[in-house]
Design an enzyme around this catalytic site. Sequence first.
Site, mmCIF file in Angstrom:
data_model
loop_
_atom_site.group_PDB
_atom_site.id
_atom_site.type_symbol
_atom_site.label_atom_id
_atom_site.label_comp_id
_atom_site.label_asym_id
_atom_site.label_seq_id
_atom_site.Cartn_x
_atom_site.Cartn_y
_atom_site.Cartn_z
ATOM 1 N N PRO A 145 55.759 33.057 77.418
ATOM 2 C CA PRO A 145 56.071 33.538 78.767
ATOM 3 C C PRO A 145 57.353 32.874 79.248
ATOM 4 C CG PRO A 145 54.264 31.951 78.833
ATOM 5 C CD PRO A 145 54.571 32.190 77.386
ATOM 6 N N MET A 146 58.335 33.675 79.664
ATOM 7 C CA MET A 146 59.627 33.134 80.090
ATOM 8 C C MET A 146 60.046 33.804 81.389
ATOM 9 S SD MET A 146 61.584 32.859 76.393
ATOM 10 C CE MET A 146 60.920 34.407 75.734
ATOM 11 N N GLN B 84 49.811 35.129 82.158
ATOM 12 C CA GLN B 84 49.869 33.696 82.452
ATOM 13 C C GLN B 84 49.870 33.478 83.961
ATOM 14 O OE1 GLN B 84 53.310 30.856 82.040
ATOM 15 N NE2 GLN B 84 51.987 29.943 80.471
ATOM 16 N N CYS C 171 55.084 24.160 82.734
ATOM 17 C CA CYS C 171 56.384 24.459 83.338
ATOM 18 C C CYS C 171 56.880 23.269 84.142
ATOM 19 C CB CYS C 171 56.288 25.695 84.218
ATOM 20 S SG CYS C 171 57.861 26.137 84.978
ATOM 21 N N HIS D 282 53.319 22.828 73.765
ATOM 22 C CA HIS D 282 54.773 22.670 73.663
ATOM 23 C C HIS D 282 55.029 21.243 73.201
ATOM 24 C CE1 HIS D 282 58.954 23.678 75.435
ATOM 25 N NE2 HIS D 282 59.058 22.644 74.622
ATOM 26 N N GLY E 216 57.924 25.317 70.899
ATOM 27 C CA GLY E 216 59.042 24.438 71.199
ATOM 28 C C GLY E 216 60.068 24.378 70.088
ATOM 29 N N GLY E 217 61.232 24.975 70.309
ATOM 30 C CA GLY E 217 62.349 24.846 69.383
ATOM 31 C C GLY E 217 62.217 25.576 68.066
#
Length: 334
Positions: A22-23, A75, A105, A176, A217-218
């Site tokens: 989710p972004m 989310q 977040c 994350h 993450g990454g």
Amino acid sequence: MANREHFSASDIRSAARLSVAPMMDWTDRNCRVFHRMMSRKSLLFTEMVTAAAIVHGERGRLLDYDAAEHPLALQLGGSEPAQLAEATRIASDWGYDEINLNVGCPSDRVQSGCFGAILMTRPELVAECVQAMQAQSPVEVTVKCRIGVDEQIPEEMLPAFIATMRDAGIRRLTIHARKAWLQGLSPKENREIPPLDYPLVHRMKAAFPELHLSINGGIASLEETRGHLAVMDGVMVGRAAYHQPWDIMGAADTLWGDEAPFADPHDVALAMRPIIIRHLETGGRLHQFTRHMLGLFHGRAGARGWRRTLSEGASQGGIEVYDAALAQTRQEAA
């Protein structure tokens, strides 16, 4: 309202083998339709929606989606158990396949509302929240978290947090693999500066074999994804799936042993064309789709012309701009 019969819990666990994070401002419904075009299997997420917005706001605008987006997780952000429960009850009418609580977040706005990553400091409150949500949800409630915040020691904090979630009835978490520094780093810096600790997250799977754990993450390629899947149940990819959609989503279904739906990004662009035309015919704007598609030809011949043509023309133009961008990719590739 896109109500429909939910995917089964086992289907969603399978889909979570690869999920798109989710972004905020990115994974809206148009972006998700584009991603779903390339992958039939992966689990998609909405942007984070606050529980307060659902309870008090324009629910259709916040929760509507296209049925083609399934499997799809909603989310939620919040820290008041009763409000999260009410938001979950309301959202249940929309037929999402999973409800996820954001405990990761790091933005200032989220901190001021006492939710997101700051909740890592209050695991018992998170437990109350998820139990209240579970009581109102017809589908599984899950959690997305960090490995810790600020001065917390992740090696101590993370297993204790996961154990609290397990005891609250949570069976799936996405972790994350970075700390969040709530003081001193911006949200952008929190996505890049704190070091990644993949080994710690991998150890959590060994420590909690009964739980379904995804790592986030990454992670920037399907090759990296396959490496993590040798240890973890799932992988969540964020920015790479957005900025290099063909590289991640174009072959995502091979993770399940299926063939990719399309042979190259040109085919995806052509398949999106009738969807975009319908969007324009109902009063939508071209850039509402194409802003999510600028990276479709990333690293390939035609990428520059595609991006430039859409960036310059999509805010005012129609399908002719899209066709010109596609023609530009063919011309550069020739």
